[in-house]
Design an enzyme around this catalytic site. Sequence first.
Site, PDB file in Angstrom:
ATOM      1  CE  LYS A  77       5.358  17.182 -13.957  1.00  0.00           C
ATOM      2  NZ  LYS A  77       5.609  15.971 -14.724  1.00  0.00           N
ATOM      3  CG  HIS A 137      -0.654  10.456 -24.709  1.00  0.00           C
ATOM      4  ND1 HIS A 137      -1.126  10.504 -23.653  1.00  0.00           N
ATOM      5  CD2 HIS A 137       0.819  10.246 -24.334  1.00  0.00           C
ATOM      6  CE1 HIS A 137      -0.220  10.757 -22.663  1.00  0.00           C
ATOM      7  NE2 HIS A 137       0.813  10.632 -22.988  1.00  0.00           N
ATOM      8  NE  ARG A 171       0.867  16.919 -12.219  1.00  0.00           N
ATOM      9  CZ  ARG A 171       1.572  15.954 -11.614  1.00  0.00           C
ATOM     10  NH1 ARG A 171       1.246  16.166 -10.277  1.00  0.00           N
ATOM     11  NH2 ARG A 171       2.181  15.178 -12.019  1.00  0.00           N
ATOM     12  CE  LYS A 210      -0.514  13.635 -14.802  1.00  0.00           C
ATOM     13  NZ  LYS A 210      -0.817  14.204 -16.225  1.00  0.00           N
ATOM     14  CD  GLU A 219       7.060  16.080 -22.036  1.00  0.00           C
ATOM     15  OE1 GLU A 219       6.550  17.181 -21.766  1.00  0.00           O
ATOM     16  OE2 GLU A 219       6.355  15.250 -22.262  1.00  0.00           O
ATOM     17  CD  GLU A 221      -3.581  16.015 -15.352  1.00  0.00           C
ATOM     18  OE1 GLU A 221      -2.542  16.032 -15.626  1.00  0.00           O
ATOM     19  OE2 GLU A 221      -4.400  14.690 -15.613  1.00  0.00           O
ATOM     20  NE  ARG A 265      -4.060  -2.172   2.092  1.00  0.00           N
ATOM     21  CZ  ARG A 265      -3.800  -3.111   2.793  1.00  0.00           C
ATOM     22  NH1 ARG A 265      -3.062  -3.311   3.455  1.00  0.00           N
ATOM     23  NH2 ARG A 265      -5.163  -4.135   2.679  1.00  0.00           N
ATOM     24  CG  ASN A 319      -2.138  16.508 -19.586  1.00  0.00           C
ATOM     25  OD1 ASN A 319      -1.175  15.596 -19.212  1.00  0.00           O
ATOM     26  ND2 ASN A 319      -3.104  16.753 -18.731  1.00  0.00           N
ATOM     27  CG  HIS A 336       6.151  10.669 -24.170  1.00  0.00           C
ATOM     28  ND1 HIS A 336       4.763  10.698 -24.220  1.00  0.00           N
ATOM     29  CD2 HIS A 336       6.441  11.731 -23.314  1.00  0.00           C
ATOM     30  CE1 HIS A 336       4.312  11.740 -23.628  1.00  0.00           C
ATOM     31  NE2 HIS A 336       5.542  12.326 -23.005  1.00  0.00           N
ATOM     32  CG  HIS A 352       1.363  15.179 -23.172  1.00  0.00           C
ATOM     33  ND1 HIS A 352       1.858  16.457 -23.324  1.00  0.00           N
ATOM     34  CD2 HIS A 352       2.258  14.340 -22.308  1.00  0.00           C
ATOM     35  CE1 HIS A 352       3.245  16.302 -23.008  1.00  0.00           C
ATOM     36  NE2 HIS A 352       3.409  15.191 -22.332  1.00  0.00           N
TER      37      HIS A 352
END
Length: 360
Positions: A227, A252, A241, A143, A185, A237, A121, A245, A265, A248
């Site tokens: 960031k 993606h 935030r 993330k 990026e 997010e 956990r 993206n 990527h 993206h």
Amino acid sequence: MAEVNVNLDAHSYTIHITTGGISRVGELMSKLSLGNKILIVTDDNVCPLYAATLSGSLVAAGFKPTVLAVTPGESSKSLTTANTVFTEAIASGLDRKSAIIALGGGVVGDLAGFVAASYLRGVPFIQVPTTLLAQVDSSVGGKTAVNHELGKNLIGAFYQPRMVAIDPQVLDTLNDRELKAGLAEVVKYGVIADSDFFTYLQDNASALLARDPVVLTHVIGKCCQIKANIVAQDERESSLRMILNFGHTIGHAIEAEGGYSEYNHGEGVAIGMHAAALISQHAGLCEQSQVTALKKLLNRLDLPLTAPGYHPKELVRYLVRDKKVLNGKVNWVLMSQIGHVEITHEITEDTIAAVLEQVT
């Protein structure tokens, strides 16, 4: 050493940026009150380059590291590979104070972070990124995820690292294609948050491609700071935030349609940023000059603007499954001018179709 603090109350941590920093990871981790058993997750490319240095640093600080190397590439961001890492963690006797270290690029970071968030956990997680893309983006912000055959990063968690150790010197062993992927990026940060930084990138594009250590170190620190500021305001997010993206959504889709092998990527993000800029222009949000400036910088950094041969209808299939879809609508991050973006779901299907035709 440069330091950037990510301020998240109980989940705050420091990004350490220093040349030769991999040899100092053990020293830095000794201040975090961790257990002595450590699992280093890396890949078969990075392992022979840096695993021994990292392990030696840990042993010198009193830790007992185990190294697990996975297959390089996006295919390792899977539940199958995650289970392999879980098995190693159990077999190595990791307890709740034991840390999992990600030594590698974004794939290793996402995979190891997902396992760290889930094992017992949640156990301590350390990022030691070895690609430019991971250093400026994926190692910061918490993330973590693995992919599903129906889409990228659909299975994951927000789980902050206890520390990020960035060594710009490791970029000397990065191939040119991966360096350029990271630069995509880097450009994103200029577009979404800082027009002066965008101008700096325009002025130093050649130095970046030549791997000038001073320029690269400055760029890494600047991206991490941008960031960190965004994540500190919106860790999970829910609003701000989401601007991270930019590029993206379509990026993606292009990665997935190519089986995560044709475009990496960063290349997907570059094409996606070009598409997002075109959507912005179609929607009347920005001027042609802004789109042109972005295209010119991406060209100078030798990044792709289009994905020839791809079919718009196939890409749309991925858009509707994107994790940024809410109530059946894509939340688009669009450009109003260099240095400022906004989020909207009011983009027509005709506009999206027209832009997809332009970038395929």
